[in-house]
Design an enzyme around this catalytic site. Structure first.
Site, short mmCIF file in Angstrom:
data_model
loop_
_atom_site.label_atom_id
_atom_site.label_comp_id
_atom_site.label_asym_id
_atom_site.label_seq_id
_atom_site.Cartn_x
_atom_site.Cartn_y
_atom_site.Cartn_z
N HIS A 61 0.76 -1.18 -0.09
CA HIS A 61 -0.02 0.13 0.04
C HIS A 61 1.08 1.06 0.02
CE1 HIS A 61 -3.77 1.59 1.96
NE2 HIS A 61 -3.14 2.92 1.36
N HIS A 63 1.31 5.31 -2.19
CA HIS A 63 0.81 6.18 -3.29
C HIS A 63 2.00 7.05 -3.91
CE1 HIS A 63 -3.20 5.98 -1.42
NE2 HIS A 63 -2.76 5.95 -0.33
N ARG A 65 1.72 9.13 -6.57
CA ARG A 65 1.29 10.24 -7.03
C ARG A 65 1.42 10.78 -8.46
NH1 ARG A 65 -1.78 10.43 -2.77
NH2 ARG A 65 -0.74 11.38 -0.66
N ASP A 153 -9.27 2.95 -2.92
CA ASP A 153 -8.52 3.54 -1.39
C ASP A 153 -8.58 5.21 -1.39
OD1 ASP A 153 -6.79 3.33 0.80
OD2 ASP A 153 -5.24 4.53 0.01
N HIS A 180 -10.38 0.13 1.76
CA HIS A 180 -10.20 1.15 2.69
C HIS A 180 -11.61 1.49 3.42
CE1 HIS A 180 -9.18 5.56 3.44
NE2 HIS A 180 -10.34 5.52 3.73
N HIS A 233 -4.79 -0.59 6.27
CA HIS A 233 -4.27 0.15 7.36
C HIS A 233 -5.58 -0.09 8.59
CE1 HIS A 233 -7.59 2.79 5.07
NE2 HIS A 233 -6.51 3.05 4.34
N ASN A 279 -5.44 9.24 8.00
CA ASN A 279 -6.53 8.65 7.83
C ASN A 279 -6.39 6.98 7.32
OD1 ASN A 279 -9.17 8.02 7.49
ND2 ASN A 279 -9.49 9.12 5.24
N ASP A 306 1.48 2.84 3.68
CA ASP A 306 0.57 3.96 3.35
C ASP A 306 1.29 5.12 3.08
OD1 ASP A 306 -1.74 5.12 2.61
OD2 ASP A 306 -2.67 5.07 4.59
N HIS A 310 2.99 14.50 0.55
CA HIS A 310 2.29 15.88 0.30
C HIS A 310 3.23 16.96 0.52
CE1 HIS A 310 -1.85 14.39 0.08
NE2 HIS A 310 -1.61 13.77 1.35
#
Ligand SMILES: [Zn+2]
Length: 428
Positions: A61, A63, A65, A153, A180, A233, A279, A306, A310
């Site tokens: 899991h 990200h 982007r 997700d 999720h 998660h 989250n 996860d 950012h």
């Protein structure tokens, strides 16, 4: 010519004991494990003195982007950050812009990863078109293009009837679904765990039930259909209990948690630092303890990161409007080693299973996830005696939003080997 690599003077885990062993790799595979192996002239060598040779970590899991928010991360930077954390395979979630909900988007990730990533990247396709929860995405075609699982997700599929159809369809397409778990009506626009700290801080709460009702629903659907489902998660004590009971009944459910849920609690939100906005949210001590117990007894199958990069603009705003998420690749192993192994809660062998062998089994990957002759030479060489302070600026991810900033962790990845090639070396 066959490419050979010999890892000398290291130790490997054998029945939970560290034993001296060299590892000979040829053509991307482990061919021999024994002490005192000698290289021939054509063999490259790595001196693994003071290092433990572990199977490379496999992340269920993350990200990346890419496409759409490549100022936060892209496949190259995310792949490098993963390699620096000892990951050799990573599965990326589809909530990009545009969303990975069709075969050409899956192909885009596969192709770009082949060109740019030092680690293996496996796309996860969306369950529903645009992750909107209305219409099923092309699961079969995405599977053919290289997707390993499907997930919306960031959102749950709120329509239980559609989720049931998705579970049936995924099984026939040879995919499994990753849920999720978040009931959006219960979660509302909450930002932190519902509890004492949320009240003290005056921040909008997300009840544990927002997660738990969906965990319960996915378990019941999987049980009804006798099909697989994987829970992303896991963060609450109640979710761990639901999973434990379901597994006892033989439900085909697997689950992951993330380092922040076994290392931290919502005490961190009292700082109002938005890097701690995650989250599902950081929970309380009883939840943290339940997550650890679940990891130790097999209720929770795997540790995933996860990894959610950012940029400062997404985080340097008031708590309620800040983006959710923390980066995670480069701290995952050290957090596991520091909070679970060094503290005496589990063995290094169990941590290694949670980060390599179990995720490989969930993905159905064969001949990977262990240091064994005949297996892929995907390895993480770690120094278990290295203390280091997590300095965000030194992370290789494009984004620096880490919940572990300023903390001292033990255990550092020195080399990451993917398919017999050095994908990362820590020279700092
Ligand atoms: Zn999620």
């Amino acid at each position: 010519m066959i490419r050979k690599l010999l890892i000398q003077n290291g130790t490997i885990l054998l029945k939970n004991k560290l034993v001296p062993a060299d590892v000979l790799i040829a053509d991307g595979k482990i061919v021999r494990i024994a002490p005192g192996l000698k290289p021939d002239r054509a063999t490259e060598t790595i001196d693994a003195k003071n290092l433990v040779v572990l199977p490379g970590f496999i992340d269920l899991h993350c990200h990346l982007r890419d496409p759409g928010q490549t100022h936060k991360e892209n496949i190259a930077s995310g792949g490098l950050s993963a390699a620096a954390g000892g990951f050799t395979s990573i599965c990326c979630m589809p909530n990009t812009e545009p969303c990975v909900d069709c075969a050409p988007m899956v192909s885009y990730i596969v192709q770009k990863a082949r060109e740019e990533s030092p680690v293996r990247v496996y796309p996860i396709g969306a369950i529903t078109k645009g992750r909107k929860g209305g219409e099923l995405a092309e699961l079969g075609l995405m599977r053919e293009a290289g997707a390993v699982a499907a997930s919306d997700d960031g959102c749950s599929v709120m329509n239980a009837g559609l989720m049931r159809t998705a579970l049936e369809y995924a099984a026939s397409a040879g995919l499994f679904l990753i849920s999720h778990c978040e009931d959006k009506n219960l979660a509302g626009d909450g930002a932190v765990n519902e509890g004492y700290n949320a009240s003290v801080a005056g921040l909008k709460p997300i009840p544990r039930a927002a997660e738990e009702v969906m965990v319960a629903r996915e378990i019941l659907l999987a049980e009804t259909l006798n099909t697989r489902v994987h829970i992303a998660h896991v963060s609450t004590k109640g979710s761990v209990q639901l999973l434990r009971e379901a597994k006892r009944r033989g439900v085909r459910v697997t689950a992951e948690t993330c380092p922040h849920y076994f290392a931290l609690t919502d005490d961190m939100i009292l700082t109002y630092d938005t890097d701690y906005k995650i989250n599902p949210p950081l929970r309380e001590e009883a939840d943290r303890q339940a997550v650890i117990a679940g990891l130790a007894d097999g209720t929770i199958d795997a540790i995933a990161t996860d990894h959610a990069p950012h940029d400062p603009d997404a985080k340097r705003v008031e708590f309620d409007t800040a983006a959710f998420g923390t980066v995670g690749f480069e701290t995952a192993f050290a957090a596991g080693y520091t909070y679970l192994v060094k503290s005496g809660l589990m063995t290094l062998g169990r941590l290694s299973e949670l980060m390599s062998a179990r995720p490989a089994a969930i993905l159905g990957f064969e001949k990977t996830g262990a240091v064994k002759a005949g297996f892929a030479a995907d390895l993480a060489l770690v120094n278990l005696n290295a203390f280091w302070n997590v300095e965000p600026a030194r992370l290789l991810s494009k984004s620096k939003n880490t919940v572990f900033k300023g903390m001292e962790l033990t255990g550092k990845v020195k080399y990451t080997v993917v398919g017999g090639l050095v994908a990362y070396e820590n020279v700092r």
